[in-house]
Design an enzyme around this catalytic site. Structure first.
Site, PDB file in Angstrom:
ATOM      1  N   CYS A   1      -3.683  -0.330  -3.252  1.00  0.00           N
ATOM      2  CA  CYS A   1      -4.305   0.236  -2.056  1.00  0.00           C
ATOM      3  C   CYS A   1      -3.603   1.502  -1.585  1.00  0.00           C
ATOM      4  O   CYS A   1      -2.424   1.705  -1.875  1.00  0.00           O
ATOM      5  CB  CYS A   1      -4.323  -0.819  -0.945  1.00  0.00           C
ATOM      6  SG  CYS A   1      -2.750  -1.690  -0.751  1.00  0.00           S
TER       7      CYS A   1
ATOM      8  N   CYS B   1       0.824  -1.200   0.000  1.00  0.00           N
ATOM      9  CA  CYS B   1       0.000   0.000   0.000  1.00  0.00           C
ATOM     10  C   CYS B   1       0.864   1.259   0.000  1.00  0.00           C
ATOM     11  O   CYS B   1       1.922   1.284   0.629  1.00  0.00           O
ATOM     12  CB  CYS B   1      -0.927  -0.002   1.222  1.00  0.00           C
ATOM     13  SG  CYS B   1      -2.103  -1.363   1.171  1.00  0.00           S
TER      14      CYS B   1
END
Ligand SMILES: *[C@@H]1O[C@H](CO)[C@@H](O)[C@H](O)[C@H]1NC(C)=O
Ligand SMILES: *[C@@H]1O[C@H](CO)[C@@H](O)[C@H](O)[C@H]1NC(C)=O
Ligand SMILES: *[C@@H]1O[C@H](CO)[C@@H](O)[C@H](O)[C@H]1NC(C)=O
Ligand SMILES: *[C@H]1O[C@@H](CO)[C@H](O)[C@@H](O)[C@@H]1NC(C)=O
Length: 276
Positions: A182, A101
């Site tokens: 993400c 992420c």
């Protein structure tokens, strides 16, 4: 004359033995040539596996033999223009794909610049830094009907047919890369071309559509400009990009010169993200 018969018999036997020996020699020669030829041909058709395993084993804890098996199941014994991207689903299932992420970097038409940058600055992860992406980067492969071989020559090129093994592979793992994206996501696009967000690119046709607002917060476009920059962040194609984003994903675009990126790459001590 009495001796004549056994002598002639001896000569005949010698000639026969000579003939048999030459035939045997020729046979042996043929066998050697066949074996050598066979070995070279087999090695030629199976060049991919050793490279695959060698690159794969650089990733810790990877089940490389299992990954190879799942990989070649996708295209082996098939017409090389009949390998749709779904053929690689079992491969995706066995090769773990850990999302990082806030560090995921997409790119389109900036291949050299983006990899030069991510190599020197350990801030971002491109598809080519993941296991499958790095193992198959730059390689060509295909199968053929009625054979269990993996060929590395004579395969269809990227645009020869839509469902070729190489193109379908990159489409499939790009989809996966975008599926798991993400946090803050970055995309490096090219400011020296008329349409930086090209509808035919993998980024536009596959990746952007799959960014999901339940996981992705921001899409930060870095538009790399050179002296001859022909476009900027106000370009219409980038407006289209914004429209295609899943509602809820925030968008921003920044023009960054190539020299600024180079400068940043040569100062790895600067914090990540301080480059633009
Ligand atoms: C952008 O595309 C042009 C034309 O293909 C290429 O010459 C240039 O290197 C690309 N720029 C970057 C930053 O990759
Ligand atoms: C995002 O994920 C949700 C839940 O998994 C799903 O319902 C939705 O269709 C996804 N949106 C896109 C654009 O993929
Ligand atoms: C962006 O490019 C357009 C032409 O494509 C130009 O009119 C505009 O002034 C540029 N904007 C900036 C901020 O450079
Ligand atoms: C960028 O946007 C696309 C789509 O609207 C146009 O087709 C391009 O001409 C435009 N590029 C430039 C340099 O204006």
């Amino acid at each position: 004359m009495e001796h004549d018969v056994p002598v002639r018999g001896l000569e005949k036997r010698r000639t026969r033995r000579c003939l048999v020996l030459s035939v045997v020699a020729v046979l042996i020669l043929i066998i050697i040539v066949a074996v050598v030829l066979g070995l070279t041909l087999t090695r030629g058709s199976n060049k991919l596996k050793p490279v695959f395993l060698d690159r794969c084993q650089k990733f810790k804890d990877s089940n490389c033999e299992e990954i190879w098996d799942a990989f070649q199941q996708a295209y082996v014994n098939r017409d090389p223009c009949q390998v749709p991207m779904e053929r690689y689903d079992p491969l995706i299932a066995v090769a773990s794909f850990k999302p990082s992420c806030n560090r995921m970097m997409f790119w389109s038409k900036t291949k050299d610049v983006v990899h030069d940058f991510t190599e020197k600055r350990d801030c971002f992860v491109t598809l080519e830094d993941t296991l499958l992406g790095s193992v198959l980067n730059g390689l060509t492969w295909c199968g053929k009907q009625g054979s269990s071989e993996t060929l590395t020559t004579g395969c269809p090129g990227w645009t020869d047919c839509d469902n070729n093994p190489v193109r379908s592979f990159w489409n499939r793992i790009s989809a996966r890369f975008a599926d798991v994206a993400c946090g803050d996501v970055t995309a490096m696009l090219n400011g020296s071309i008329i349409t930086p967000f090209s509808p035919t690119s993998i980024f536009a046709s596959i990746e952007v559509k799959r960014l999901n607002s339940t996981r992705v917060r921001n899409l930060n476009v870095v538009l790399v400009t050179q002296e001859n920059a022909v476009t900027n962040c106000t370009n219409g194609s980038l407006k289209n990009l914004q429209k295609e984003l899943d509602e809820g994903i925030k968008y921003n675009c920044k023009e960054v010169s190539e020299s600024q990126l180079k400068d940043c790459s040569s100062h790895p001590e600067k914090p990540c993200g301080a480059c633009w």
